[in-house]
Design a protein around this motif. Structure first.
Motif, PDB file in Angstrom:
ATOM      1  N   ALA A 223       0.827  -1.218   0.000  1.00  0.00           N
ATOM      2  CA  ALA A 223       0.000   0.000   0.000  1.00  0.00           C
ATOM      3  C   ALA A 223       0.856   1.260   0.000  1.00  0.00           C
ATOM      4  N   VAL A 224       1.729   1.396  -1.001  1.00  0.00           N
ATOM      5  CA  VAL A 224       2.567   2.605  -1.084  1.00  0.00           C
ATOM      6  C   VAL A 224       2.280   3.406  -2.354  1.00  0.00           C
ATOM      7  N   SER A 225       1.291   2.976  -3.137  1.00  0.00           N
ATOM      8  CA  SER A 225       0.891   3.665  -4.354  1.00  0.00           C
ATOM      9  C   SER A 225      -0.505   3.164  -4.714  1.00  0.00           C
ATOM     10  N   ASP A 226      -1.089   3.753  -5.758  1.00  0.00           N
ATOM     11  CA  ASP A 226      -2.372   3.217  -6.228  1.00  0.00           C
ATOM     12  C   ASP A 226      -2.165   2.044  -7.183  1.00  0.00           C
ATOM     13  N   HIS A 227      -0.923   1.718  -7.515  1.00  0.00           N
ATOM     14  CA  HIS A 227      -0.585   0.536  -8.299  1.00  0.00           C
ATOM     15  C   HIS A 227       0.226  -0.431  -7.437  1.00  0.00           C
ATOM     16  N   TYR A 228       0.202  -1.710  -7.805  1.00  0.00           N
ATOM     17  CA  TYR A 228       1.097  -2.689  -7.205  1.00  0.00           C
ATOM     18  C   TYR A 228       2.285  -2.903  -8.152  1.00  0.00           C
ATOM     19  N   PRO A 229       3.486  -2.991  -7.614  1.00  0.00           N
ATOM     20  CA  PRO A 229       4.644  -3.239  -8.479  1.00  0.00           C
ATOM     21  C   PRO A 229       4.708  -4.698  -8.937  1.00  0.00           C
ATOM     22  N   VAL A 230       5.367  -4.894 -10.068  1.00  0.00           N
ATOM     23  CA  VAL A 230       5.588  -6.228 -10.629  1.00  0.00           C
ATOM     24  C   VAL A 230       7.089  -6.502 -10.615  1.00  0.00           C
ATOM     25  N   VAL A 231       7.463  -7.674 -10.108  1.00  0.00           N
ATOM     26  CA  VAL A 231       8.863  -8.098 -10.087  1.00  0.00           C
ATOM     27  C   VAL A 231       8.984  -9.355 -10.948  1.00  0.00           C
ATOM     28  N   ALA A 232       9.990  -9.402 -11.801  1.00  0.00           N
ATOM     29  CA  ALA A 232      10.173 -10.560 -12.680  1.00  0.00           C
ATOM     30  C   ALA A 232      11.636 -10.980 -12.709  1.00  0.00           C
ATOM     31  N   ASP A 233      11.842 -12.295 -12.671  1.00  0.00           N
ATOM     32  CA  ASP A 233      13.178 -12.868 -12.839  1.00  0.00           C
ATOM     33  C   ASP A 233      13.265 -13.493 -14.216  1.00  0.00           C
ATOM     34  N   LEU A 234      14.365 -13.199 -14.902  1.00  0.00           N
ATOM     35  CA  LEU A 234      14.580 -13.705 -16.255  1.00  0.00           C
ATOM     36  C   LEU A 234      15.989 -14.245 -16.386  1.00  0.00           C
ATOM     37  N   ARG A 235      16.181 -15.022 -17.434  1.00  0.00           N
ATOM     38  CA  ARG A 235      17.522 -15.519 -17.734  1.00  0.00           C
ATOM     39  C   ARG A 235      17.823 -15.196 -19.191  1.00  0.00           C
ATOM     40  N   LEU A 236      18.925 -14.513 -19.414  1.00  0.00           N
ATOM     41  CA  LEU A 236      19.353 -14.193 -20.767  1.00  0.00           C
ATOM     42  C   LEU A 236      19.974 -15.433 -21.387  1.00  0.00           C
ATOM     43  N   LYS A 237      19.420 -15.868 -22.505  1.00  0.00           N
ATOM     44  CA  LYS A 237      19.920 -17.080 -23.153  1.00  0.00           C
ATOM     45  C   LYS A 237      21.328 -16.839 -23.707  1.00  0.00           C
ATOM     46  N   PRO A 238      22.158 -17.879 -23.727  1.00  0.00           N
ATOM     47  CA  PRO A 238      23.498 -17.716 -24.310  1.00  0.00           C
ATOM     48  C   PRO A 238      23.392 -17.244 -25.749  1.00  0.00           C
ATOM     49  N   GLU A 239      24.336 -16.416 -26.135  1.00  0.00           N
ATOM     50  CA  GLU A 239      24.318 -15.887 -27.492  1.00  0.00           C
ATOM     51  C   GLU A 239      24.617 -16.998 -28.475  1.00  0.00           C
TER      52      GLU A 239
END
Length: 258
Positions: A223-239
């Motif tokens: 309850a610190v804004s009128d929106h809720y934050p979104v957190v995401a974990d990702l993995r960068l694929k090897p080139e």
């Protein structure tokens, strides 16, 4: 927090100009330990913010040393817009105006490049025109965002408040080439609380191109804004390194010279 090669944690957060206090916003960010944070509705030097540069203050409070503010308009005597906080240096900063109806609040697409494990990664952020209504304007804005990102060959993310639901035409346009990380990881919960009306409205997104594998996500009901934050974990694929076909040996090229 030390991450393994290729790991990245991002957050998108509409902070409502810090009206509930920047310390609360900073506490939520610190607790999530993100690498990059996309912020919307950020004031710099306005009377509403008490003259504070909210980006600089959040950088100080969270320990994320690199920051950028992308002004969209002037409000309350200061600059108003969207911003980035990052543990990576922010390079090649740019922003692109988005189409809006006559007299409407300006909107922008912001872009920064970060170096992650020796690779350039593009971070895009935006805040599309508000709902309700304005659906046609959001379609035009999303179409331009999609075109601009399509011209960028780097691995890329788009974060922000898109002001529309996942099945809307503006969001579907962006999902043609980008993946909705929250939906892909089963964390699809509402980000904009509207009790008794649309309690599960989801309008804040992390979208990732195919160079990333979505790992997990969560919506933080704080309850610190009128929106809720979104957190995401990702993995960068090897080139991927293109295979080089062997050239057929020319006649007389095999063996020692006579």
């Amino acid at each position: 927090m030390q991450r393994k090669t290729g790991e990245l944690r991002v957050m998108t957060f509409n902070i409502q100009s810090g009206l509930h206090g920047l310390e609360g916003v900073a506490g939520v960010i610190r607790a999530s330990v993100p690498d990059v944070v996309a912020l919307q509705e950020v004031d710099v030097g306005s009377t509403r913010a008490g003259g504070v540069d909210q980006v600089a203050e959040l950088s100080r409070l969270t320990g994320l040393p690199y920051r950028a503010h992308f002004r969209t308009t002037d409000l309350y005597g200061g600059a108003y817009g969207i911003a980035l906080l990052s543990r990576f240096p922010l390079e090649a900063l740019a922003q692109y105006p988005l189409p809006v109806p006559r007299g409407a609040e300006p909107r922008t697409l912001a872009h920064a490049v970060v170096l992650m494990d020796g690779r350039e990664v593009s971070i895009y952020l935006t805040h599309l025109i508000r709902r309700p209504f304005n659906g046609d304007a959001r379609v035009r804005q999303s179409a331009l965002v999609a075109r601009l990102m399509a011209a960028d060959s780097r691995p890329k993310l788009l974060m922000g408040d898109l002001n529309d639901d996942p099945d809307s035409r503006p969001v579907r346009l962006l999902r043609r080439d980008m993946r909705d990380v929250v939906a892909a990881t089963g964390g699809a919960r509402g980000t904009y609380p509207m009790p008794f009306i649309l309690p599960t409205l989801r309008i804040d997104y992390v979208l990732a191109c195919d160079a990333f594998t979505p790992v997990s996500s969560r919506v933080l009901h704080v309850a610190v804004s009128d929106h809720y934050p979104v957190v995401a974990d990702l993995r960068l694929k090897p080139e991927s390194i293109p295979a080089v076909a062997e050239r057929p040996a020319e006649a007389g090229a095999v063996g020692s010279a006579p």
